[in-house]
Structure formats: structure tokens, C-alpha cells
Motif scaffolding. Structure first.
Motif, mmCIF file in Angstrom:
data_model
loop_
_atom_site.group_PDB
_atom_site.id
_atom_site.type_symbol
_atom_site.label_atom_id
_atom_site.label_comp_id
_atom_site.label_asym_id
_atom_site.label_seq_id
_atom_site.Cartn_x
_atom_site.Cartn_y
_atom_site.Cartn_z
ATOM 1 N N ARG A 26 -11.280 -9.766 50.835
ATOM 2 C CA ARG A 26 -10.240 -9.916 51.855
ATOM 3 C C ARG A 26 -10.164 -8.624 52.659
ATOM 4 O O ARG A 26 -10.190 -7.527 52.094
ATOM 5 N N VAL A 27 -10.048 -8.762 53.946
ATOM 6 C CA VAL A 27 -9.899 -7.609 54.831
ATOM 7 C C VAL A 27 -8.423 -7.302 54.987
ATOM 8 O O VAL A 27 -7.627 -8.200 55.268
ATOM 9 N N ASN A 28 -8.062 -6.042 54.795
ATOM 10 C CA ASN A 28 -6.697 -5.603 55.078
ATOM 11 C C ASN A 28 -6.756 -4.672 56.280
ATOM 12 O O ASN A 28 -7.380 -3.605 56.222
ATOM 13 N N HIS A 29 -6.129 -5.081 57.365
ATOM 14 C CA HIS A 29 -6.230 -4.346 58.627
ATOM 15 C C HIS A 29 -5.333 -3.125 58.691
ATOM 16 O O HIS A 29 -5.321 -2.418 59.702
ATOM 17 N N PHE A 30 -4.601 -2.860 57.616
ATOM 18 C CA PHE A 30 -3.697 -1.711 57.601
ATOM 19 C C PHE A 30 -4.210 -0.595 56.693
ATOM 20 O O PHE A 30 -3.532 0.419 56.528
ATOM 21 N N LEU A 31 -5.395 -0.767 56.130
ATOM 22 C CA LEU A 31 -6.017 0.300 55.367
ATOM 23 C C LEU A 31 -6.559 1.345 56.333
ATOM 24 O O LEU A 31 -7.157 1.005 57.357
ATOM 25 N N THR A 32 -6.385 2.620 55.993
ATOM 26 C CA THR A 32 -6.745 3.695 56.924
ATOM 27 C C THR A 32 -8.059 4.385 56.585
ATOM 28 O O THR A 32 -8.666 5.008 57.448
ATOM 29 N N ASP A 33 -8.498 4.293 55.335
ATOM 30 C CA ASP A 33 -9.760 4.919 54.937
ATOM 31 C C ASP A 33 -10.884 3.925 55.188
ATOM 32 O O ASP A 33 -10.909 2.841 54.600
ATOM 33 N N THR A 34 -11.813 4.291 56.042
ATOM 34 C CA THR A 34 -12.834 3.338 56.495
ATOM 35 C C THR A 34 -13.920 3.063 55.461
ATOM 36 O O THR A 34 -14.684 2.103 55.631
ATOM 37 N N ASP A 35 -14.024 3.875 54.402
ATOM 38 C CA ASP A 35 -15.065 3.610 53.410
ATOM 39 C C ASP A 35 -14.535 3.420 51.990
ATOM 40 O O ASP A 35 -15.315 3.322 51.040
ATOM 41 N N ALA A 36 -13.230 3.369 51.829
ATOM 42 C CA ALA A 36 -12.655 3.100 50.508
ATOM 43 C C ALA A 36 -12.668 1.596 50.242
ATOM 44 O O ALA A 36 -12.520 0.793 51.170
ATOM 45 N N PHE A 37 -12.850 1.223 48.978
ATOM 46 C CA PHE A 37 -12.766 -0.191 48.623
ATOM 47 C C PHE A 37 -12.020 -0.327 47.312
ATOM 48 O O PHE A 37 -11.956 0.604 46.497
ATOM 49 N N PHE A 38 -11.456 -1.516 47.092
ATOM 50 C CA PHE A 38 -10.586 -1.756 45.951
ATOM 51 C C PHE A 38 -10.901 -3.129 45.347
ATOM 52 O O PHE A 38 -11.182 -4.075 46.080
ATOM 53 N N ILE A 39 -10.835 -3.198 44.033
ATOM 54 C CA ILE A 39 -11.051 -4.466 43.335
ATOM 55 C C ILE A 39 -9.778 -4.812 42.578
ATOM 56 O O ILE A 39 -9.321 -4.041 41.728
#
Length: 308
Positions: A242-255
Motif C-alpha cells: 500500500r502506498v502512503n502519500h504522507f510518508l516523508t522518507d523516500t526510501d524507507a519501507f515498512f512491513i
């Protein structure tokens, strides 16, 4: 301060073809992909992490059984914030408007502002997730390599070496999630269920999770070009990305994992709108208000990487 006719000059002139700027679609409810929502009827909510028992021991013949103690490990607190915004329109501006109902148009804009704030507050839990300035009940950041355990050990919910999103880093993340332990060091059966990413990683995620063949085929193997996508084949991360458009770090990812009582959103008072007129001025005032909190109880509910 009320919106007056001087701020709406063009809307008072005949011949105006269109009013625009308030009709954009918005990114709503992206927080629901990350947080479990519950209701609250108090100023704050607290959730306590319980420590169970250590591994059972072999009892020798004739020897007494070993007793163990269960304790409280830590407490997570959710303190609700009040979010509100209002506007007013002069009586004359409402009377002289020639084209549409000002109240209805600006009420939609008010709703968009309230929604934007809510999504930003929710996403900031992840945006600040690697920062030691924002800690949870165990005294650590949401994503850390040294979450303390009741048995004196630690566990991590980040990669041992931060890495960008790739097939390799995602596979290692799933391996690390499978190694999670509870407060007494007992293994727990958790798995990744959903990948949360910023908009900049959506094409990378699509290739990694949806391509039948591996995106990183191995070495000189003559059949390397036909390596399968193991995660897709094994049904890992079943809810996709899922894309979250309010995340600010362009290369961080979360599971997001399937751990219960992970990241939570408490609703103290759902959004309410109110309208009232002022007797002295004739102005009409509009207000939106809600109370809620975002946070986490068990950091095992998420795994992440800040990127290389």
C-alpha cells in the motif's frame, strides 16, 4: 475573522463561468492500512505488556518443581489530542453570492483540511519511527535494534544493516520477523502481511511482489534467468503493498505483521461539525472538531528499514 465580500469579489460578479480550487480528490483513510481503530471514553488509554513464563525445565525425579513469576513489562499510553478548525462568513457575503452556496463549498474545504491533518499525524508515527526522540512504552523508538525484553535480552524490528527496498532486503526482513521472540525469549509465530511504502517506491514494489520471476536472479547459473519469485510463489506478504502519500522518507519501507495489539488509533470523539450565527454581526460560523490518538503498544506489529 470572517470571510467578507472583499475576499470574494469575483464571485459577486455576473458572467463568471466557474469556481475551482476546492474540487480536488483527496487521499483519505490511508491510516487504516497501518493502524487498528478502537474507541475510547477517557482522556487517555493505557495498554500493558505482560511477561509470560520462561521455557519449562526438566524436573528431576524427587526434585521440587520450579516456580516462575509473570510480571508487567511496560505500559504504553495513548493521549488524545483535540483537532479543530473553523471559519466564518459575513452575512452580506452570503446574501450577495450569485453562484452557489458558500457554506457548502467551504465546508467541503474544511473537511479536506481536517482529513489532511489526520493523515499527517498518523503517518508521522512512521516518519518518526526511527528517531529516539519519539519513544514508546519500552523507552525505545518504534523501530529499533535494541527493544528490551523482560528476560534481560533485546530484539530488533529493523534490518541489522539498513537497506533500500529490494527482493533481497524484503526476504531478509521476513526472515527476521519469523525470528521474533516474546518478553521471556520464547519464539512467536509472526509473519509479514502488508508492505507500506512511500509513493517513490511503488514501481519497485510492483516489480518485486507481482513479477513471477526473481528480480535478482543468481550469478552465473545458466538457469538464473528463470529463477522464480519465491515470495510470490510462497504467498508471503499476502496483502501486498500500500502506498502512503504522507510518508516523508523516500526510501524507507515498512512491513505490517500479524502481531495483535501493534499500532493503534483510538477515537475519543468522532468528527463533528457545528454551525451557529452571531446575533451582533450576522456572521455565520462553521466548526469541525474531533479527538483521537495514534501510537503503538507492541513494536512487533511492524518491521522496517530506513533505507541505505
Amino acid at each position: 475573522m470572517a470571510i467578507s465580500r472583499s475576499q470574494l469579489v469575483k464571485e459577486l460578479e455576473p458572467g463568471l463561468n466557474a469556481l475551482f480550487g476546492l474540487e480536488y480528490n483527496r487521499y483519505d483513510n490511508e491510516d487504516a492500512e497501518i493502524f487498528v481503530t478502537e474507541t475510547s471514553d477517557r482522556a487517555f488509554e493505557e495498554e500493558v505488556m505482560l511477561s509470560g513464563f520462561a521455557s519449562a525445565e526438566v524436573k528431576q525425579e524427587g526434585a521440587p518443581v520450579v516456580f516462575d513469576n509473570a510480571t508487567e513489562a511496560y505500559t504504553s499510553r495513548y493521549t488524545h489530542n483535540t483537532i479543530a478548525l473553523a471559519f466564518a462568513i459575513t452575512e452580506e457575503a452570503i446574501e450577495d453570492n450569485l453562484y452557489d452556496r458558500l457554506a457548502a463549498r467551504y465546508t467541503r474545504a474544511l473537511a479536506r483540511s481536517m482529513s489532511q491533518t489526520k493523515q499527517t499525524i498518523a503517518a508521522n508515527i512512521l516518519n518518526n519511527g526511527f528517531s529516539s526522540s519519539y519513544t514508546g512504552g519500552d523507552g525505545k523508538a518504534l523501530l529499533a535494534n535494541d527493544h528490551p525484553l523482560a528476560n534481560g535480552g533485546t530484539f530488533r524490528n529493523i534490518l541489522s544493516t539498513a537497506a533500500d527496498l529490494s527482493e533481497t532486503s524484503l526476504e531478509q526482513s521476513l526472515i527476521d520477523i519469523a525470528a521474533f521472540v516474546d518478553e521471556r525469549g520464547l519464539k512467536v509465530a509472526l509473519q509479514g502481511r502488508k508492505l507500506i511504502i512511500p509513493k517513490e517506491l511503488q514501481f519497485t514494489a510492483e516489480r518485486i511482489l507481482r513479477t513471477p520471476l526473481s528480480t535478482t536472479p543468481g550469478g552465473s547459473n545458466a538457469f538464473a534467468k528463470n529463477d522464480i519469485n519465491a515470495m510470490l510463489n510462497m504467498g508471503m506478504i499476502p496483502e501486498g503493498y500500500r502506498v502512503n502519500h504522507f510518508l516523508t522518507d523516500t526510501d524507507a519501507f515498512f512491513i505490517m505483521t500479524d502481531a495483535p495489539n501493534g499500532l493503534k488509533h483510538f477515537v475519543r470523539s468522532p468528527i463533528k461539525t457545528a454551525i451557529e450565527g452571531d446575533f451582533d454581526t450576522g456572521n455565520v460560523r462553521f466548526k469541525a472538531r474531533e479527538r483521537y490518538s495514534y501510537g503503538w503498544s507492541d513494536p512487533r506489529g511492524i518491521f522496517g528499514s530506513a533505507g541505505a
